[in-house]
Design a protein around this motif. Structure first.
Motif, PDB file in Angstrom:
ATOM      1  N   LEU A 207       0.828  -1.206   0.000  1.00  0.00           N
ATOM      2  CA  LEU A 207       0.000   0.000   0.000  1.00  0.00           C
ATOM      3  C   LEU A 207       0.863   1.257   0.000  1.00  0.00           C
ATOM      4  CD1 LEU A 207      -2.772  -1.101   2.526  1.00  0.00           C
ATOM      5  CD2 LEU A 207      -3.139  -0.547   0.112  1.00  0.00           C
ATOM      6  N   SER A 208       1.961   1.224   0.767  1.00  0.00           N
ATOM      7  CA  SER A 208       2.859   2.387   0.802  1.00  0.00           C
ATOM      8  C   SER A 208       3.543   2.584  -0.550  1.00  0.00           C
ATOM      9  CB  SER A 208       3.904   2.219   1.918  1.00  0.00           C
ATOM     10  OG  SER A 208       4.826   1.193   1.619  1.00  0.00           O
TER      11      SER A 208
ATOM     12  N   LYS B 185       0.159   5.272  -0.605  1.00  0.00           N
ATOM     13  CA  LYS B 185      -0.675   5.493   0.571  1.00  0.00           C
ATOM     14  C   LYS B 185       0.187   5.638   1.824  1.00  0.00           C
ATOM     15  CE  LYS B 185      -4.492   5.040  -1.763  1.00  0.00           C
ATOM     16  NZ  LYS B 185      -5.410   6.199  -1.969  1.00  0.00           N
ATOM     17  N   ARG B 186      -0.272   6.456   2.751  1.00  0.00           N
ATOM     18  CA  ARG B 186       0.393   6.597   4.048  1.00  0.00           C
ATOM     19  C   ARG B 186      -0.160   5.511   4.967  1.00  0.00           C
ATOM     20  NH1 ARG B 186       2.736  11.611   5.254  1.00  0.00           N
ATOM     21  NH2 ARG B 186       2.060  11.451   7.426  1.00  0.00           N
TER      22      ARG B 186
ATOM     23  N   LYS C 234       6.579   6.401   3.507  1.00  0.00           N
ATOM     24  CA  LYS C 234       5.131   6.301   3.651  1.00  0.00           C
ATOM     25  C   LYS C 234       4.670   5.097   4.471  1.00  0.00           C
ATOM     26  CE  LYS C 234       3.880   8.904  -0.522  1.00  0.00           C
ATOM     27  NZ  LYS C 234       3.271  10.031   0.200  1.00  0.00           N
TER      28      LYS C 234
ATOM     29  N   ASP D  61      -3.652   6.940   5.645  1.00  0.00           N
ATOM     30  CA  ASP D  61      -4.712   6.455   4.758  1.00  0.00           C
ATOM     31  C   ASP D  61      -5.183   5.069   5.193  1.00  0.00           C
ATOM     32  OD1 ASP D  61      -4.568   8.691   2.858  1.00  0.00           O
ATOM     33  OD2 ASP D  61      -2.616   7.857   2.307  1.00  0.00           O
ATOM     34  N   TYR D  62      -4.238   4.280   5.714  1.00  0.00           N
ATOM     35  CA  TYR D  62      -4.536   2.918   6.147  1.00  0.00           C
ATOM     36  C   TYR D  62      -3.869   2.635   7.483  1.00  0.00           C
ATOM     37  CZ  TYR D  62      -6.465   1.498   1.620  1.00  0.00           C
ATOM     38  OH  TYR D  62      -7.257   1.387   0.505  1.00  0.00           O
TER      39      TYR D  62
ATOM     40  N   LEU E 146      -7.240  -1.709  -2.721  1.00  0.00           N
ATOM     41  CA  LEU E 146      -7.365  -0.346  -3.234  1.00  0.00           C
ATOM     42  C   LEU E 146      -8.600  -0.189  -4.130  1.00  0.00           C
ATOM     43  CD1 LEU E 146      -3.633   0.421  -4.124  1.00  0.00           C
ATOM     44  CD2 LEU E 146      -4.981   1.456  -2.289  1.00  0.00           C
TER      45      LEU E 146
ATOM     46  N   GLU F 287     -11.715   0.559  -2.284  1.00  0.00           N
ATOM     47  CA  GLU F 287     -11.748   1.833  -1.550  1.00  0.00           C
ATOM     48  C   GLU F 287     -13.014   2.624  -1.834  1.00  0.00           C
ATOM     49  OE1 GLU F 287      -8.659   4.831  -1.977  1.00  0.00           O
ATOM     50  OE2 GLU F 287      -7.415   3.718  -0.589  1.00  0.00           O
TER      51      GLU F 287
END
Length: 290
Positions: A65-66, A70-71, A115, A155-156, A283, A286
């Motif tokens: 994800l990073s 995404k953070r 991230k 974000d996650y 994702l 989402e």
């Protein structure tokens, strides 16, 4: 509520009552960045049976994800503290110190990759279990009280749970909104999933928000007959929740010894490919999350 700019990390305290309930675009006065203000999507990687690939899945999902921009905050609630080992880092503090308020978020949240941040677990979490047990009221909300103030930074938030059923496991179920259950393709793991579903049903009597959205078959080896039969049975029982399996890959076992994620250690392997497919599925979903 503390709002943190994802571009420059500028922080600002804002009265919760001033924040609209719907998704809002925020303008950072420090760097001019415009970003969406919404709480992090929280996913618990959980199953009461051990040896099914929970930590491998948690670390790989968080790292993937990073890599997709995404953070991500990875929270390790296991006393073994393997998430830090798999990432090749050694934080001096982690979840225990944050829960007990010995240290604050800036001192306990460790940046492991670009991230990607880690709230490390370890043996000290045994004390947290006693801390939760000693509470007269609301012990099951201890993790929620700790992590909720951090949700606008990320974000996650991916929570790696420990095997078994203890106060921290219950806390995970009272915090996250989504669950991902890795299930190795063997008979005992199927039994473990069945037992977990019963326990989850008991929790959902008190917290309806938590949902088992994903079941992830792991250790899929096409050279062996039994896993294929088990996977076929799972497709019949859990058609809507079942994800594409993670195929057996020796590189997944080797990567932690080098302190690297599967994407760093063997980016061209089937293990990396399968876990990135999982990331892209998460994702893609989402847009369906409120």
């Amino acid at each position: 509520m503390e709002i943190v700019c994802p571009n420059c990390d500028f922080k600002r305290e804002v009265d919760d009552s001033l924040i609209p309930s719907k998704k809002t675009i925020v303008h950072c006065k420090a760097c001019g960045c415009r970003f969406s203000l919404r709480k992090a999507r929280s996913i618990g990687v959980i199953l009461s049976k051990g040896g099914v690939g929970k930590t491998t899945t948690s670390v790989s999902l968080a790292a993937g994800l990073s890599m997709r921009g995404k953070r991500v905050l990875l929270v390790d609630t296991d006393t073994q503290g393997q998430a830090a080992y798999m990432l090749g880092v050694s934080p001096k503090a982690g979840l225990t110190e944050l829960v007990t308020k010995e240290l604050g978020p800036d001192e306990t949240i460790f940046q492991a990759r670009e991230k990607l941040w880690l709230l490390a677990g370890g043996k000290s979490l045994a004390g947290i279990k006693r801390f939760v047990d000693r509470k007269d009221f609301g012990g099951e909300l201890t993790l929620t009280e700790t992590l909720s103030p951090l949700e606008n930074r990320f974000d996650y938030i991916i929570v790696d749970s420990s095997p078994g059923w203890d106060p921290l496991t219950v806390n995970v179920l009272f915090y996250v909104n989504e669950l991902l259950a890795p299930v190795s393709l063997e008979v005992m793991s199927l039994q473990g999933l069945s037992e977990f579903m019963k326990s989850l049903g008991s929790i959902r009597k008190y917290r309806r928000d938590v949902m088992l959205n994903y079941i992830l078959p792991t250790f899929m080896d096409s050279r062996v007959k039994n896993p294929g039969e088990i996977l076929a049975s799972m497709k019949k029982v859990y058609p809507e929740n079942l994800l594409e399996p993670i195929r057996y890959c020796i590189r997944l076992s080797e990567a932690p010894a080098y302190g690297k994620t599967i994407f760093e250690y063997a980016g061209g392997s089937i293990g990396a490919s399968d876990y990135m497919a999982l990331v892209d599925k998460i994702l893609k979903d989402e847009d369906n999350i409120d």
